[in-house]
Structure formats: structure tokens, C-alpha cells
Design a protein around this motif. Structure first.
Motif, PDB file in Angstrom:
ATOM      1  N   LEU A 158       0.875  -1.357  -0.097  1.00 30.38           N
ATOM      2  CA  LEU A 158       0.155   0.087   0.014  1.00 30.38           C
ATOM      3  C   LEU A 158       0.747   1.233  -0.125  1.00 30.38           C
ATOM      4  CD1 LEU A 158      -3.035   0.839   0.023  1.00 30.38           C
ATOM      5  CD2 LEU A 158      -2.773   0.834   2.675  1.00 30.38           C
ATOM      6  N   GLU A 159       0.814   2.218  -0.905  1.00 26.94           N
ATOM      7  CA  GLU A 159       1.507   3.246  -1.333  1.00 26.94           C
ATOM      8  C   GLU A 159       0.866   4.431  -0.794  1.00 26.94           C
ATOM      9  OE1 GLU A 159       4.675   3.020  -2.110  1.00 26.94           O
ATOM     10  OE2 GLU A 159       4.996   1.333  -3.356  1.00 26.94           O
ATOM     11  N   CYS A 160      -0.258   4.635  -0.895  1.00 30.29           N
ATOM     12  CA  CYS A 160      -1.195   5.846  -0.591  1.00 30.29           C
ATOM     13  C   CYS A 160      -2.325   5.392  -0.247  1.00 30.29           C
ATOM     14  CB  CYS A 160      -0.836   6.769  -1.333  1.00 30.29           C
ATOM     15  SG  CYS A 160      -1.269   6.504  -3.225  1.00 30.29           S
ATOM     16  N   MET A 161      -3.243   6.429   0.550  1.00 23.99           N
ATOM     17  CA  MET A 161      -4.691   6.062   0.669  1.00 23.99           C
ATOM     18  C   MET A 161      -5.340   7.398   1.045  1.00 23.99           C
ATOM     19  SD  MET A 161      -6.103   3.549   3.624  1.00 23.99           S
ATOM     20  CE  MET A 161      -7.646   3.716   4.056  1.00 23.99           C
ATOM     21  N   ALA A 166      -9.907   5.232  -1.520  1.00 21.10           N
ATOM     22  CA  ALA A 166      -9.199   5.093  -2.763  1.00 21.10           C
ATOM     23  C   ALA A 166      -7.612   4.648  -2.194  1.00 21.10           C
ATOM     24  CB  ALA A 166      -9.081   6.378  -3.464  1.00 21.10           C
ATOM     25  N   MET A 167      -7.194   3.938  -2.802  1.00 23.58           N
ATOM     26  CA  MET A 167      -5.668   3.219  -2.642  1.00 23.58           C
ATOM     27  C   MET A 167      -4.753   2.974  -3.908  1.00 23.58           C
ATOM     28  SD  MET A 167      -7.147   0.307  -0.193  1.00 23.58           S
ATOM     29  CE  MET A 167      -8.862   0.355  -1.235  1.00 23.58           C
ATOM     30  N   VAL A 219      -2.910  10.011  -3.265  1.00 23.34           N
ATOM     31  CA  VAL A 219      -4.435  10.318  -3.850  1.00 23.34           C
ATOM     32  C   VAL A 219      -5.220  10.833  -3.112  1.00 23.34           C
ATOM     33  CG1 VAL A 219      -4.988   7.735  -2.771  1.00 23.34           C
ATOM     34  CG2 VAL A 219      -6.341   8.577  -4.744  1.00 23.34           C
ATOM     35  N   LYS A 220      -5.964  11.712  -3.770  1.00 22.52           N
ATOM     36  CA  LYS A 220      -6.915  12.815  -3.095  1.00 22.52           C
ATOM     37  C   LYS A 220      -8.407  12.725  -3.795  1.00 22.52           C
ATOM     38  CE  LYS A 220      -7.716  16.458  -0.609  1.00 22.52           C
ATOM     39  NZ  LYS A 220      -7.675  16.362   0.860  1.00 22.52           N
ATOM     40  N   PHE A 221      -9.372  12.572  -2.879  1.00 25.03           N
ATOM     41  CA  PHE A 221     -10.494  12.821  -3.397  1.00 25.03           C
ATOM     42  C   PHE A 221     -10.924  14.229  -3.499  1.00 25.03           C
ATOM     43  CE2 PHE A 221     -11.717   8.444  -2.078  1.00 25.03           C
ATOM     44  CZ  PHE A 221     -12.395   7.810  -3.099  1.00 25.03           C
ATOM     45  N   LEU A 222     -11.426  14.752  -4.748  1.00 18.38           N
ATOM     46  CA  LEU A 222     -11.953  16.085  -4.870  1.00 18.38           C
ATOM     47  C   LEU A 222     -13.484  16.281  -4.623  1.00 18.38           C
ATOM     48  CD1 LEU A 222      -9.767  16.791  -8.227  1.00 18.38           C
ATOM     49  CD2 LEU A 222      -9.324  17.059  -5.592  1.00 18.38           C
ATOM     50  N   SER A 223     -14.040  15.078  -4.960  1.00 21.25           N
ATOM     51  CA  SER A 223     -15.580  15.118  -4.655  1.00 21.25           C
ATOM     52  C   SER A 223     -15.676  13.677  -4.703  1.00 21.25           C
ATOM     53  CB  SER A 223     -16.142  15.863  -5.711  1.00 21.25           C
ATOM     54  OG  SER A 223     -16.165  15.180  -7.254  1.00 21.25           O
ATOM     55  N   SER A 224     -17.183  13.255  -4.731  1.00 16.91           N
ATOM     56  CA  SER A 224     -17.571  11.982  -4.602  1.00 16.91           C
ATOM     57  C   SER A 224     -17.211  11.469  -5.976  1.00 16.91           C
ATOM     58  CB  SER A 224     -19.026  11.890  -4.142  1.00 16.91           C
ATOM     59  OG  SER A 224     -19.975  12.599  -5.153  1.00 16.91           O
ATOM     60  N   GLU A 225     -17.048  12.020  -7.153  1.00 15.93           N
ATOM     61  CA  GLU A 225     -16.820  11.620  -8.376  1.00 15.93           C
ATOM     62  C   GLU A 225     -15.606  11.900  -8.994  1.00 15.93           C
ATOM     63  OE1 GLU A 225     -20.127  13.280 -10.668  1.00 15.93           O
ATOM     64  OE2 GLU A 225     -21.890  11.980  -9.676  1.00 15.93           O
ATOM     65  N   GLU A 226     -14.626  12.519  -8.454  1.00 17.30           N
ATOM     66  CA  GLU A 226     -13.395  13.206  -9.030  1.00 17.30           C
ATOM     67  C   GLU A 226     -12.262  12.815  -7.944  1.00 17.30           C
ATOM     68  OE1 GLU A 226     -13.614  16.993 -10.215  1.00 17.30           O
ATOM     69  OE2 GLU A 226     -14.310  16.287 -12.058  1.00 17.30           O
ATOM     70  N   LEU A 227     -11.091  12.181  -8.251  1.00 16.97           N
ATOM     71  CA  LEU A 227     -10.097  12.042  -7.716  1.00 16.97           C
ATOM     72  C   LEU A 227      -8.875  12.281  -8.343  1.00 16.97           C
ATOM     73  CD1 LEU A 227      -9.358   8.187  -6.814  1.00 16.97           C
ATOM     74  CD2 LEU A 227     -11.266   8.944  -8.476  1.00 16.97           C
ATOM     75  N   LEU A 273      -3.818  23.069  -4.225  1.00 14.35           N
ATOM     76  CA  LEU A 273      -2.700  23.065  -4.708  1.00 14.35           C
ATOM     77  C   LEU A 273      -1.827  21.793  -4.305  1.00 14.35           C
ATOM     78  CD1 LEU A 273      -1.409  26.688  -3.931  1.00 14.35           C
ATOM     79  CD2 LEU A 273      -2.371  26.055  -6.129  1.00 14.35           C
ATOM     80  N   VAL A 274      -0.902  21.424  -5.013  1.00 15.60           N
ATOM     81  CA  VAL A 274       0.124  20.280  -4.316  1.00 15.60           C
ATOM     82  C   VAL A 274       1.404  20.880  -4.415  1.00 15.60           C
ATOM     83  CG1 VAL A 274       0.062  19.395  -6.813  1.00 15.60           C
ATOM     84  CG2 VAL A 274       0.597  17.765  -4.516  1.00 15.60           C
ATOM     85  N   LEU A 275       2.124  20.400  -3.223  1.00 17.91           N
ATOM     86  CA  LEU A 275       3.660  20.664  -3.153  1.00 17.91           C
ATOM     87  C   LEU A 275       4.190  19.567  -3.261  1.00 17.91           C
ATOM     88  CD1 LEU A 275       5.870  22.847  -2.161  1.00 17.91           C
ATOM     89  CD2 LEU A 275       5.240  22.357   0.201  1.00 17.91           C
ATOM     90  N   ILE A 276       5.353  19.544  -3.944  1.00 19.61           N
ATOM     91  CA  ILE A 276       5.922  18.208  -4.306  1.00 19.61           C
ATOM     92  C   ILE A 276       7.632  18.726  -4.219  1.00 19.61           C
ATOM     93  CG2 ILE A 276       6.555  16.694  -6.020  1.00 19.61           C
ATOM     94  CD1 ILE A 276       3.816  16.805  -7.243  1.00 19.61           C
TER      95      ILE A 276
END
Length: 720
Positions: free
Chosen positions: A69-72, A91-92, A126-134, A179-182
Motif C-alpha cells: 500500500l503506497e497511499c490512501m 481510494a488506494m 491520491v486525493k478525493f476532490l469530490s464523490s466523483e473525482e479524484l 494546490l500540491v507541493l512536491i
């Protein structure tokens, strides 16, 4: 500020050949008092634990024994029963042998629905943006998926030109824009990127910066616009502002690396702005970045390694926003066990007063430094002049202490701190000594020279810390156990000590054993002052003095100790320290402490009664103590019943007097227009209130009429 009350939530299955941080994945925890905790355990399962009243696994979904498992991420969406808050979308990102995939599990149905899609590269977030988008962040690209009709459909993706991702953080604090910081590597260089995930338009890169050659593993965390980078090799934390990726500050934490295994594994999280949690070996440290100070540390003796997993972010700027929780994983090499813990964190308020005496950089020099106003033009010259003056004063004090001249010592220290010039003090010291008759007359006369004075930060002279230490070193000595002792029992400058005990510069090393030392003096003034104002006193020292103080004969001192303990420490800290004292080598009588608290019988004492009972249990007390406690509780209950009766009767009298007053007022006052009767003057309101009070207090004709209408048995009739 503290780290306390660590509590084990679960023992994890044994997973071999993986770093500690990759054995367990937690989605971002956003609530301090969360009732459920979602967990993902590599090669085992994804599940949900209920935390209260005791941790228990209530739902799980099995994973393939080869699935890493890498992310969740999790989106809570209860099913038919609204109380099933553990249900929702999971989401995994999973790596299994040489394949990568995104797995979405819908737990709302009776049988979990499984949806998956293959990924080109290893997933990192992984990130849920809404119930239909990630959104999914993989090595080299970011992709957006839409979840419809049990299928995952790719909407768009963007290339981020990174070979490896070292750190990532989703940020939504700037105008609610995601935003995402990487932090990652590209062609052997470490690259920082700030990317917008505004899917209403397109992906776009906000900022990017190539920093340095990638040679070793660093550890990162983020909070409030600041990226913190921990380098285990150089033992330095760099504070990088994400607006331009420039290093704004760096602090050396080499003093924390006390063991060779501290470089084997370390992790870093930020619970609040300018505060960091760092795990090194089996110890967790809480540090303040602004003032470069160590606020607290916590060690798990039965652990060999600790890795911080998640912390609930707080502002840490007020009493209501300073408490949070941190979740971490602990591993024991001997037993080969890995456990998930939660611990309470008090972040402090990011104030200088919280950090005094707790610097990360311990200096060994005892040289006295001058202190001058930094805004002065001749700052350097004034600093040197102040240094010369302080050294002259110290030499004079050394001479006076050698001669046990308390009177002249008192003429120097406090007056100088109260802004009297050194020249004036020298002149008074150089005056010829008075005759014995004059001295006796002055001692018995009206003009008393010295008074007990406290430190005033607004008007008093600023002193160098080393000067304060060296002055105290002429009065006290520290033995081989670190306990404070008097150098000369005949040399005790009380006025100086009272002043220094109120000064925030009073050194920590002179506090161990200070209270029992002062308790043995004939005059209790210094002991009372130390209990009330001495900074840096440990809770252990204060509680030991509490136990030694007899509440029957020294109730004032006992109440002072209670007040300080309850003001500065939480009930959890007090209970933990009582438990430590009870289990220690020194003799500690819990029953004696409890009896003293019952004698005090105040609000402060009852708070500590709770702590004592938690440590001693319910069945470890003598019958005499139990009877005392029972009698006190009975009196409290009786008092509550009586007060409740009085309150009800008072309310009844007020209501009745109001009705009688209205009838009496109607008979006396002429009929007025509707508009005039609607307005009531202030004088009439005051008269009405006074009449109500008179009906209760004074038994006149009006009060008698009220009393006739309120019989004594009407206590059960409560009118609201």
C-alpha cells in the motif's frame, strides 16, 4: 507544552522487508476528537477502527499478501444507516510486484464494490476532490479520474518531469484553491514544485525551483506556507518559504542526536505553525522553530524505533487551539512487533515565555556579557561599558559574600536592578561605618532602607543571564546529585533572593531541591515567594513540597502550592507525575497527601483529589480516610440540596412579589393610554426591583402578604 498520554490503538501484523513508515498508511486526520480512524496496512487489509470507548476494528477489506500500500484517501459517505460514518469511498494506490494500480472500494453497499485501473508508474498520493473525482500523483505525472457507473475514467493528466517523488502535500489554505507541493528529483537535482489542481481549467505549475544535488535522503513536512527539511547527516532543519522556495531560516538540532541509532530512522511533522515533532530512535521531540528551543520530549522505553504517521494540525495560538493528537508507529526489534499509538500534544502558544531555559544550543561559557538597548547608535560601546560594570559589581559581590556582609550585599543587587547607578552605590558603600550606637538606633528607628521588591519587566534594568547565575553561585552550591545547597548558612540575602525569584531569568539548575532548602529556614518568606513566582520549577519539585507541607499548620502555603499546580499543569500531567512519584525510589505516602487535600477542602484541592484517586485506586485507603471523604461528600451534597431549596424559594418569592406588585400598581395608578403604558421609565424598573427585594428581606405588610401565598411545602412547585 507537553507530550503525554500515549495510548496503543492496535498491534499490526508482521510485515517484513519494508521501512516502518510504509507498513501503515493513514489518511489525513482532521478532527482531534475523531471517533473513527481509517487505516491501511500493507499486505494485510484496509479497515476502520472505532476509538471509543476502546479501540476496536469494525470494518475491513482484505488486500493481496503481495500488495504494498503506497497511499490512501477516504471520503466518508454513510450508507443507509447515518451512524455508519466508517462507511464511504476508499481510494488506494497499490504496488504489487512490478505492476501499479489504483483501487477504489465502495463500502456503502452490503458487499463492498471494487473498482480498479492500472497505472503506468508508482503512485505516491491520491486525493478525493469530490464523490466523483479524484487525483493521483505518480512518479512523472498527475492524473485526474472520474468515477461514474462503477468505472474509472481518465479526464486529463499533466507531466511533472520528476524521476522520483520525495515529499508531497495537498494544500487548500490559499483562497480554497487546491494546490500540491512536491519535492522530487530530476537529473540528479532536488526540485521543488507548486502545482495548481484547478480542474475547472487546466493543470498549471505555480512555482518551480532547482535547489541542490541529491546525495542522501531528507525528511520533509509542511505547515502554513513553510516547507521544513530535516537533513539527518548535517543535523540541520531548513525552513523554506513556498512562495519563492528561498531558505528563510535554519536551525541546528545536533543536540538531539544523542545515540548512533538516531540516524537510522527519523520522521518529522508539524502540529502547528513554527512547531515541529521529530522522532529520533525511540524518542519524540517537540521543538519551537522560531525560538530554537526544545519544548518537550517523550521516550517509549520498550521501543527501538518510532515513525510519525499523522498529526491533526492546529493553530496553536490560543488556549483552545493548542491541544492536538499525533499518531505514530512503534517497533520493537526483540519481539518483532509493530504497534500504532496515539498521543496528546500540547503545542504551547509560540511565545518566548514558553521557551525560556529550553534552548537547543547549550553554551558552556560563563563569561558575563553587557546588555544595552539595541536601537542605540552606540550599541557596541554601551555593551562593552555594561560588561565592564557588571564584572566590577560581581567582583564586589564576591568580596561581600566572602566576608558574609549581607547588609552591603543588599545595598548592591536590588538597587542596581532598580536602575540606581553603580557610581551612586559605590559612594554609599565607601562611606565610613557608623558607630554601634548609630547602627542600633537605625535598626530600631523609623527609616528602613531595604524592602522586599519584585521584578518589573517594564522599568527594571535588563541583566545578563550569566551575571544572574554567577550571583546565585555566590549564595548556593550544587552537589554531585544536582541538588541546591547553601554555601554559608549565615549568608542569606533575603531581599536579593525575593527579587530574583520573581525574575524570569532565574536559572533552571538552581531549582532542584530549592523548595526543601528554603523550607528548612526559620523565615518562610522565601519559601512562599518561590512557590508563587519562581520560574522553571518542575512539577516533581512542587508536588514533593505539597506532600511535605502540613495543611493543618501551613494552610496558606498549601493553598499557594495548589494554586500554582492547577494553574500551570493539566490534570493528566499531575496524575502522571503522582504515579511516577508513587512508583519511585523515594518514600511517598499517597494517603497523607489525600488527607492534606481533604483538610484544605477547596476547589483546587478537589482537582488534585481526582489525580490521587486515579493513582491509588478505590480500594487502597484506610477506613479513617474513607470516612473523612464520605463526610465531606455528604456535606457537599447537603449544601447543594439546601442551596437548591433556597434558590427555588427565592424564585418563587420574586414571582409572587411581581404579581402582587402589578395588582397594587393597577389600583394606585390611573388608567393611561396604550402608548403611555407601553413605555416604562428607568425609575419605575428600579422601584420594581427594590420592591421585590423588600418583599424578601423585610417582613412588612407587603412582605407578609407575599409570605402568606408561599407555604413551606411548595418546594415541589417550581414555576419557570
Amino acid at each position: 507544552m507537553s507530550l503525554s498520554e500515549s495510548y496503543m490503538l492496535a498491534t499490526l501484523p508482521r510485515v517484513q522487508d519494508l521501512p516502518l513508515l510504509r507498513k501503515l498508511i493513514l489518511p489525513q486526520v482532521s478532527e482531534i476528537d475523531a471517533s473513527y480512524l481509517k487505516v491501511g496496512i500493507t499486505k494485510s487489509f484496509v479497515g476502520s477502527y472505532v476509538l471509543r470507548p476502546t479501540p476496536k476494528l469494525i470494518w475491513s477489506y482484505p488486500l493481496n499478501p503481495a500488495a504494498v500500500l503506497e497511499c490512501m484517501d477516504e471520503l466518508a459517505q454513510p450508507g443507509k444507516d447515518s451512524e455508519d460514518t466508517y462507511k464511504g469511498l476508499y481510494a488506494m494506490g497499490i504496488t504489487e510486484r512490478k505492476s501499479n494500480r489504483l483501487l477504489v472500494v465502495d463500502s456503502r453497499a452490503d458487499e463492498p464494490i471494487r473498482i480498479e485501473i492500472k497505472l503506468t508508474n508508482r503512485p505516491h498520493a491520491v486525493k478525493f476532490l469530490s464523490s466523483e473525482e479524484l487525483a493521483v500523483i505518480c512518479e512523472g505525472y498527475i492524473v485526474l479520474y472520474k468515477l461514474t457507473n462503477g468505472q474509472l475514467e481518465e479526464l486529463e493528466s499533466t507531466n511533472i518531469s520528476l524521476d522520483r517523488i520525495l515529499f508531497h502535500q495537498f494544500i487548500s489554505e490559499f483562497n480554497n484553491e487546491l494546490l500540491v507541493l512536491i519535492a522530487g528529483t530530476c537529473a540528479g537535482k532536488v526540485v521543488y514544485k507548486l502545482i495548481s489542481l484547478d480542474f475547472s481549467s487546466l493543470f498549471f505549475e505555480v512555482k518551480s525551483s532547482n535547489e541542490f544535488d541529491y546525495t542522501h535522503e531528507n525528511h520533509y513536512t509542511y505547515n502554513a506556507g513553510m516547507l521544513y527539511k530535516l537533513n539527518p547527516e548535517s543535523k540541520v532543519i531548513e525552513c523554506i518559504q513556498i512562495s519563492d522556495f528561498e531558505i528563510k531560516n535554519s536551525i541546528d538540532i545536533s543536540s538531539l542526536f544523542t545515540s548512533p541509532k538516531h540516524t537510522e530512522i527519523s520522521s518529522i511533522l508539524s502540529p502547528a505553525p513554527n512547531r515541529l515533532l521529530i522522532s529520533l530512535g525511540n524518542t519524540i521531540y517537540l521543538i519551537n522553530v522560531t525560538f530554537e528551543s526544545l519544548l518537550a520530549k517523550y521516550t517509549i522505553e520498550k521501543s527501538d524505533m518510532i515513525a510519525l504517521s499523522q498529526v491533526v494540525g492546529v493553530k496553536g495560538s490560543s488556549m483552545n487551539t493548542r491541544k492536538t493528537n499525533v499518531y505514530f508507529v512503534s517497533h520493537n526489534n526483540k519481539k518483532n512487533t509493530t504497534q500504532l499509538f496515539v498521543m496528546n500534544v500540547d503545542t504551547s502558544l509560540n511565545k518566548l515565555s514558553d521557551c525560556l531555559g529550553k534552548s537547543l544550543h547549550k553554551t558552556s561559557t560563563n563569561e558575563i556579557h553587557g546588555v544595552a538597548n539595541i536601537v542605540n547608535k552606540d550599541f557596541v560601546a554601551e555593551t562593552n561599558a555594561s560588561k565592564i560594570e557588571l564584572n566590577q559589581i560581581y567582583e564586589k559581590l564576591h568580596e561581600l559574600s566572602t566576608n558574609s556582609d549581607v547588609n552591603n550585599w543588599e545595598r548592591v543587587v536590588v538597587p542596581y536592578c532598580k536602575q540606581e547607578s553603580w557610581e551612586s552605590i559605590q559612594k554609599s558603600l565607601s562611606k565610613p561605618k557608623k558607630s554601634l550606637a548609630q547602627t542600633a538606633a537605625k535598626a530600631a528607628g523609623k527609616n528602613k532602607v531595604y524592602h522586599f521588591q519584585e521584578f518589573d519587566e517594564e522599568t527594571d534594568r535588563a541583566l545578563d543571564l550569566n551575571f544572574v547565575k554567577k550571583c546565585l553561585g555566590l549564595i548556593f552550591k550544587i552537589d554531585e546529585k544536582g541538588t541546591v545547597k547553601l554555601i554559608n548558612n549565615e549568608f542569606i540575602p533575603q531581599f536579593t533572593l525575593v527579587y530574583l525569584l520573581t525574575n524570569s531569568l532565574f536559572p533552571y539548575e538552581y531549582t532542584k531541591g530549592l523548595l526543601p532548602l528554603l523550607a528548612n529556614l526559620e523565615d518562610s518568606t522565601l519559601l512562599h515567594q518561590a512557590v508563587r513566582t519562581c520560574p522553571n520549577l518542575s512539577l516533581e519539585e512542587i508536588l514533593k513540597q505539597l506532600i511535605e507541607t502540613d495543611a493543618k499548620t501551613e494552610l496558606g502555603l498549601f493553598e499557594d502550592i495548589l494554586s500554582r499546580v492547577n494553574t500551570e499543569y493539566s490534570i493528566h500531567e499531575i496524575t502522571r507525575e503522582f504515579k511516577s512519584l508513587a512508583m519511585g525510589k523515594t518514600e511517598f505516602n499517597l494517603e497523607q497527601a489525600l488527607n492534606n487535600l481533604l483538610v484544605a477542602n477547596s476547589m483546587n484541592s478537589w482537582i488534585l483529589v481526582q489525580a490521587i484517586m486515579d493513582v491509588g485506586g478505590l480500594f487502597n485507603w484506610s477506613l479513617v480516610t474513607i470516612n473523612k471523604l464520605s463526610d465531606l461528600i455528604d456535606k457537599k451534597v447537603n449544601s447543594l440540596v439546601q442551596n437548591n431549596y433556597n434558590l427555588i424559594m427565592t424564585d418563587q418569592l420574586l414571582l409572587a412579589s411581581e404579581s402582587v406588585y402589578k395588582k397594587w400598581n393597577k389600583k394606585k395608578s390611573p388608567k393611561a393610554s396604550s402608548s403611555a403604558s407601553a413605555s416604562v421609565s428607568n425609575g419605575e424598573i428600579v422601584d420594581k426591583q427594590q420592591q421585590q427585594l423588600d418583599s424578601i428581606i423585610n417582613i412588612d405588610n407587603f412582605g407578609i402578604e407575599v409570605a402568606k401565598k408561599i407555604p413551606t411545602y411548595s418546594i415541589e412547585k417550581l414555576v419557570i
